[in-house]
Motif scaffolding. Structure first.
Motif, PDB file in Angstrom:
ATOM      1  N   GLU A   1      -3.663  48.674 -47.672  1.00 27.16           N
ATOM      2  CA  GLU A   1      -3.563  47.843 -46.479  1.00 27.16           C
ATOM      3  C   GLU A   1      -3.239  46.370 -47.145  1.00 27.16           C
ATOM      4  N   VAL A   2      -3.634  46.076 -48.419  1.00 30.15           N
ATOM      5  CA  VAL A   2      -3.504  44.891 -49.078  1.00 30.15           C
ATOM      6  C   VAL A   2      -2.245  44.992 -49.874  1.00 30.15           C
TER       7      VAL A   2
ATOM      8  N   ILE B   1       0.118  40.382 -56.542  1.00 34.52           N
ATOM      9  CA  ILE B   1      -0.768  40.701 -55.325  1.00 34.52           C
ATOM     10  C   ILE B   1      -2.083  39.837 -55.949  1.00 34.52           C
TER      11      ILE B   1
ATOM     12  N   ASP C   1      -7.929  38.924 -53.369  1.00 37.94           N
ATOM     13  CA  ASP C   1      -7.633  39.747 -52.088  1.00 37.94           C
ATOM     14  C   ASP C   1      -7.846  40.963 -52.486  1.00 37.94           C
ATOM     15  N   VAL C   2      -7.694  41.527 -53.498  1.00 38.52           N
ATOM     16  CA  VAL C   2      -7.910  43.184 -53.842  1.00 38.52           C
ATOM     17  C   VAL C   2      -9.490  43.168 -54.006  1.00 38.52           C
TER      18      VAL C   2
ATOM     19  N   GLU D   1     -11.835  41.738 -52.538  1.00 38.63           N
ATOM     20  CA  GLU D   1     -12.294  41.314 -51.429  1.00 38.63           C
ATOM     21  C   GLU D   1     -12.301  42.537 -50.492  1.00 38.63           C
ATOM     22  N   ALA D   2     -10.906  43.095 -50.426  1.00 41.83           N
ATOM     23  CA  ALA D   2     -10.608  44.332 -49.702  1.00 41.83           C
ATOM     24  C   ALA D   2     -11.745  45.482 -50.433  1.00 41.83           C
TER      25      ALA D   2
END
Length: 117
Positions: free
Chosen positions: A27-28, A73, A77-78, A80-81
């Motif tokens: 999703e990210v 990326i 963000d990775v 946190e996901a």
């Protein structure tokens, strides 16, 4: 981007959270990953069990280690996901580390740096 923009995200999580972690990574925009079965210990308490009448202590718990190299990326963000996907609120949820990668090589094409990622 320069080679210093390449980062390695390492997560050690519960095996039963792997499916959710893979979905969160997709999703990210980070579907590429390496997964290894590992065992270790941290804040999760040891357990006493019995086998064939003998009592023993299990202090190394089964986990999975996920490794993701990212360049285009955001590693935060990775992380946190992965954190959201692996969270149960109980001891033993795991750890996530972000490490800079000094260089990358694509064996098949010979590309290096960000192009190899």
């Amino acid at each position: 981007m320069t080679e210093s923009d390449i980062e390695l995200v390492i997560a050690v999580i519960r095996p039963d959270k792997l499916s959710e972690a893979k979905q969160a990574l997709a999703e990210v925009g980070a579907p590429s990953l390496t997964v290894s079965d590992v065992s270790g210990r941290g804040s999760q308490p040891a357990m006493t069990e019995q086998w064939r009448g003998e009592e023993y202590t299990v202090d190394l718990h089964q986990k999975v280690k996920i490794e993701i190299v990212v360049a285009d990326i955001d590693a935060e963000d990775v992380a946190e996901a992965l954190s959201d996907a692996a969270h149960t609120g109980e001891p033993g949820d795991g750890k996530i580390f972000i490490v800079p990668v000094s260089e990358a090589y694509q064996i098949r094409t010979g590309e290096t740096g960000v192009d190899a990622v």
